[in-house]
Design a protein around this motif. Structure first.
Motif, mmCIF file in Angstrom:
data_model
loop_
_atom_site.group_PDB
_atom_site.id
_atom_site.type_symbol
_atom_site.label_atom_id
_atom_site.label_comp_id
_atom_site.label_asym_id
_atom_site.label_seq_id
_atom_site.Cartn_x
_atom_site.Cartn_y
_atom_site.Cartn_z
ATOM 1 N N LEU A 166 0.747 -1.079 0.199
ATOM 2 C CA LEU A 166 -0.173 0.025 0.170
ATOM 3 C C LEU A 166 0.976 1.257 -0.158
ATOM 4 O O LEU A 166 0.395 2.137 -0.455
ATOM 5 N N ILE A 167 2.127 1.147 0.585
ATOM 6 C CA ILE A 167 2.789 2.329 0.696
ATOM 7 C C ILE A 167 3.702 2.449 -0.677
ATOM 8 O O ILE A 167 3.935 3.575 -1.036
ATOM 9 N N ALA A 168 4.174 1.375 -1.145
ATOM 10 C CA ALA A 168 5.119 1.205 -2.260
ATOM 11 C C ALA A 168 4.564 1.202 -3.464
ATOM 12 O O ALA A 168 5.198 2.008 -4.678
ATOM 13 N N ALA A 169 3.162 1.015 -3.856
ATOM 14 C CA ALA A 169 2.848 1.015 -5.210
ATOM 15 C C ALA A 169 2.379 2.435 -5.590
ATOM 16 O O ALA A 169 2.277 3.253 -4.764
ATOM 17 N N ASP A 170 2.521 2.379 -7.021
ATOM 18 C CA ASP A 170 2.255 3.748 -7.781
ATOM 19 C C ASP A 170 0.776 3.732 -8.034
ATOM 20 O O ASP A 170 0.413 3.676 -8.966
ATOM 21 N N LEU A 171 -0.154 4.246 -7.121
ATOM 22 C CA LEU A 171 -1.496 4.224 -7.088
ATOM 23 C C LEU A 171 -2.078 5.507 -7.454
ATOM 24 O O LEU A 171 -1.222 6.562 -6.956
ATOM 25 N N PRO A 172 -3.207 5.673 -8.119
ATOM 26 C CA PRO A 172 -3.509 7.127 -8.563
ATOM 27 C C PRO A 172 -4.300 7.820 -7.370
ATOM 28 O O PRO A 172 -5.380 8.324 -7.625
ATOM 29 N N TYR A 173 -3.804 7.856 -6.128
ATOM 30 C CA TYR A 173 -4.369 8.453 -5.070
ATOM 31 C C TYR A 173 -4.545 10.057 -5.355
ATOM 32 O O TYR A 173 -5.480 10.637 -4.415
ATOM 33 N N ARG A 174 -3.800 10.664 -6.093
ATOM 34 C CA ARG A 174 -3.959 12.189 -6.373
ATOM 35 C C ARG A 174 -4.775 12.261 -7.584
ATOM 36 O O ARG A 174 -5.177 13.424 -8.012
ATOM 37 N N SER A 175 -5.569 11.487 -7.927
ATOM 38 C CA SER A 175 -6.482 11.656 -9.318
ATOM 39 C C SER A 175 -7.660 12.639 -8.608
ATOM 40 O O SER A 175 -8.269 12.258 -7.428
ATOM 41 N N PRO A 176 -8.062 13.563 -9.316
ATOM 42 C CA PRO A 176 -9.252 14.137 -8.970
ATOM 43 C C PRO A 176 -10.648 13.391 -9.022
ATOM 44 O O PRO A 176 -11.474 13.922 -8.514
ATOM 45 N N ARG A 177 -10.619 12.384 -9.533
ATOM 46 C CA ARG A 177 -11.800 11.439 -9.672
ATOM 47 C C ARG A 177 -12.020 10.729 -8.186
ATOM 48 O O ARG A 177 -13.029 10.433 -7.675
ATOM 49 N N LEU A 178 -10.949 10.801 -7.291
ATOM 50 C CA LEU A 178 -10.760 10.434 -5.895
ATOM 51 C C LEU A 178 -10.939 11.546 -4.814
ATOM 52 O O LEU A 178 -10.913 11.223 -3.843
ATOM 53 N N ALA A 179 -11.296 12.508 -5.304
ATOM 54 C CA ALA A 179 -11.303 13.880 -4.476
ATOM 55 C C ALA A 179 -12.622 14.273 -3.888
ATOM 56 O O ALA A 179 -12.762 14.895 -2.949
ATOM 57 N N ASP A 180 -13.643 13.659 -4.334
ATOM 58 C CA ASP A 180 -15.224 14.004 -3.784
ATOM 59 C C ASP A 180 -15.937 13.194 -3.308
ATOM 60 O O ASP A 180 -15.831 12.051 -3.622
ATOM 61 N N GLY A 181 -16.456 13.294 -2.261
ATOM 62 C CA GLY A 181 -17.190 12.459 -1.499
ATOM 63 C C GLY A 181 -16.835 11.264 -0.780
ATOM 64 O O GLY A 181 -15.619 11.417 -0.341
ATOM 65 N N PRO A 182 -17.599 10.239 -0.471
ATOM 66 C CA PRO A 182 -17.302 9.157 -0.028
ATOM 67 C C PRO A 182 -16.129 8.426 -0.604
ATOM 68 O O PRO A 182 -15.353 7.687 -0.156
ATOM 69 N N ILE A 183 -15.905 8.629 -2.152
ATOM 70 C CA ILE A 183 -14.765 7.726 -2.759
ATOM 71 C C ILE A 183 -13.580 8.316 -2.322
ATOM 72 O O ILE A 183 -12.411 7.506 -2.594
ATOM 73 N N ALA A 184 -13.609 9.721 -1.591
ATOM 74 C CA ALA A 184 -12.238 10.097 -1.076
ATOM 75 C C ALA A 184 -11.660 8.905 -0.009
ATOM 76 O O ALA A 184 -10.574 9.053 0.149
#
Length: 617
Positions: free
Chosen positions: A360-378
């Motif tokens: 979870l720390i090492a992977a290059d995940l798209p956590y900065r994507s705008p699609r994950l910025a709004d509401g419960p999906i954050a």
């Protein structure tokens, strides 16, 4: 060499070859991107150049002014000098005479070599062996926070090496190497802040004094060039750091960012919160951070697992520091290495939990994507925070388990050179272990134990099987409060406080031999009815027989002193109510043990040492 051995050697070398390939891959990648535009190193270099040009460092905190200076070297990069000590400009001062791209290439190359050297030191220091060693090396070269740090030329590869030096000084009791790097990290980048509470809990005042001295000396030595105005501006910015709304973006994987993203004011570029309750976000941040800190401190006070507690405090610092970004997680490699060293002696479930948190720390995940910025999906936008929390919990759970002494630590001692402190700790963990796996290896398992006074013996003692020992009547001494305040070999004083029995043990058990009922061990003889054993210092060539008669209460023997072993081993099961006797210098200790019925015990078939008595001490 047979075909089987050839295949075995090939299988052992293949993981290392894969790790080397991954290292070369990272080196080639960094060589390709070293001249690309990026922030990070440009702030170090610009501030160092401005310092050599005689500019007042107080202007570094003026964002428009500093941005204009950055554009001299990186015209398209946005960079700030914010909430950072003015002495950060000293980091790149030796490179300020070079051109920007030459300095950056040299900085990145040296940083990569520092990571390799640090990893190469951690493996033998933590005794990581087998497939775990190449697996950790390969994981390091695939570690996304490290790649990001090198791409931006950040401080944290050097910070990882400095933290490893602090770790070495902390675990070996050396205050100078523990304090000097910690002071340098404090005065340049405010890094390693959560190591200070750990040193305070362990009462490592000298290490803290060295750190403060180095930080104060650096500040005073640079005072003619930096001055008081820059320090005043820095302190003002540092006190207002949590007022920055941009700390709620998902790039900051922290407790502060998590709650302020979900319950803050939101807006661009943060995103829409679940509900706008800024007061609730602040309250939850303080409650969660305080609870994590208090829980970690409580376990640190009660656990002697130094490596695991250091790893836990490093992870805790990453979680509760508001400005933790992707590059900061490079420091988590040290904690992961500590947990890898522990996992190689644990079961598969333990390794899987470690792997989940590390990925979870090492992977290059798209956590900065705008699609994950709004509401419960954050809630899905904080993988590094979840991974860090998982590893922190694993380290804390393991450290808490060590209070009862896990057999893995007895089988794989952590110290490079066995010392009296190591023998003392292993003795009590061997006695207090209630683990079923421990009973399979070490028949005596302590059920109830009381200690009158612990003292470090002048030499370790050794179990010798089937030694005669006369037993007579006599009343055990009354239970007393136990408190051991002795120097433990690493500059710490530890306390033991158990009151569960009616007896007392005077001396620790230092070393246990793989004993048998043969004459290979010293002084084998028999009583008419009792088959007993004793503890004596190692003396394979000495024959000792008891000059006593049956029915006598107690006869005193002179201690036998010989060369002592240093590796902990385990005895086999001692049956028929046999008694162990300790001879260490002029101290004799009687250990009386009884065999309960197997049907009434969880550890069926295991001998339970439930009373420990000290007589004639």
């Amino acid at each position: 060499m047979s075909g089987v051995e050839q295949r075995r050697n090939l299988a052992s070398w293949l993981p290392w070859c894969l790790a080397v390939v991954l290292g070369l891959r990272m080196a080639v990648h960094q060589a390709r991107v070293v001249d690309q535009r990026a922030n990070g190193f440009v702030a170090y270099y610009t501030s160092a150049r401005l310092l050599t040009e005689g500019e007042d460092p107080v202007h570094f905190y003026d964002r428009p002014w500093f941005q204009r200076q950055v554009e001299r070297f990186e015209p398209t990069v946005l960079e700030v000098f914010w909430a950072t000590p003015p002495t950060m400009s000293l980091l790149a001062l030796p490179l300020s005479g070079l051109g920007y791209y030459e300095a950056r290439a040299l900085w990145v190359g040296v940083s990569f070599l520092i990571v390799i050297a640090t990893t190469a030191w951690l493996l033998p220091a933590l005794r990581v062996s087998g497939l775990w060693a190449p697996a950790f090396v390969g994981f390091t070269f695939l570690y996304r926070p490290l790649a990001s740090t090198l791409e931006h030329g950040q401080f944290y590869p050097l910070g990882l090496a400095l933290l490893a030096v602090v770790f070495h000084g902390y675990r070996t009791g050396r205050d100078l190497p523990a304090g000097i790097p910690l002071g340098f990290m404090l005065i340049t980048k405010n890094a390693g802040l959560l190591i200070w509470p750990l040193l305070a809990i362990r009462k490592r005042w000298r290490a803290m004094a060295w750190a403060v001295s180095l930080a104060a000396f650096t500040a005073l030595a640079s005072w003619p060039w930096i001055g008081s105005a820059a320090w005043g501006r820095y302190l003002r910015d540092a006190s207002e750091v949590t007022r920055n709304p941009l700390l709620a973006v998902t790039a900051y994987q922290t407790v502060f960012g998590f709650f302020h993203h979900l319950f803050g004011l939101g807006g661009a570029p943060i995103g829409a919160p679940l509900m706008q309750l800024p007061a609730l976000a602040t309250a939850l941040t303080w409650i969660a951070s305080g609870a994590l800190l208090i829980l970690t401190a409580l376990v640190a006070q009660r656990s002697g697992a130094r490596d695991l507690m250091f790893a836990a405090f490093v992870l805790l610092g990453l979680m509760i520091t508001p400005v933790t970004g992707d590059s900061h997680f490079t420091l988590a490699l040290l904690s992961i290495a500590v947990l890898v060293a522990e996992a190689q002696r644990r079961n598969t479930a333990y390794a899987l939990v470690l792997l989940a948190g590390a990925l979870l720390i090492a992977a290059d995940l798209p956590y900065r994507s705008p699609r994950l910025a709004d509401g419960p999906i954050a809630l899905l936008a904080y993988p590094k925070l979840y991974g860090t929390l998982l590893l922190w919990g694993l380290a804390l759970w393991t450290a808490h388990e060590r209070r009862l002494g896990h057999p893995a630590e007895l089988l794989e001692p952590r110290t490079e050179k066995p010392n009296r402190e190591f023998l003392l700790e292993c003795s009590w963990r061997a006695l207090r272990s209630r683990d079923r796996r421990a009973s399979a290896r070490c028949a005596p398992c302590v059920d109830e134990l009381a200690i009158d006074a612990l003292e470090l013996p002048g030499a370790p003692v050794r179990i010798v099987r089937d030694r005669p020992l006369a037993r007579g009547g006599g009343k055990a001494p009354p239970p007393r409060e136990i408190r051991e305040r002795g120097f433990n070999g690493i500059g710490e004083c530890g306390g033991i406080d158990w009151r569960h029995s009616d007896g007392a043990l005077r001396r620790p058990i230092g070393d246990v031999a793989d004993c048998s009922a043969d004459d290979r061990h010293a002084g084998r003889s028999r009583l008419e009815r009792d088959d007993a054993g004793g503890f004596v210092t190692r003396g394979h060539d000495d024959q000792v027989r008891l000059p006593i008669q049956r029915g006598d209460r107690v006869s005193r023997l002179n201690p036998v002193e010989r060369d002592v072993p240093v590796h902990l081993e385990f005895p086999r099961e001692i049956l028929n109510g046999s008694v162990e006797r300790v001879f260490s210098r002029d101290v004799e200790v009687y250990l009386r043990q009884a065999m309960d019925h197997a049907s009434k015990r969880v550890e069926q078939g295991a001998l339970v040492l439930h009373r420990v008595q000290a007589r004639d001490v």
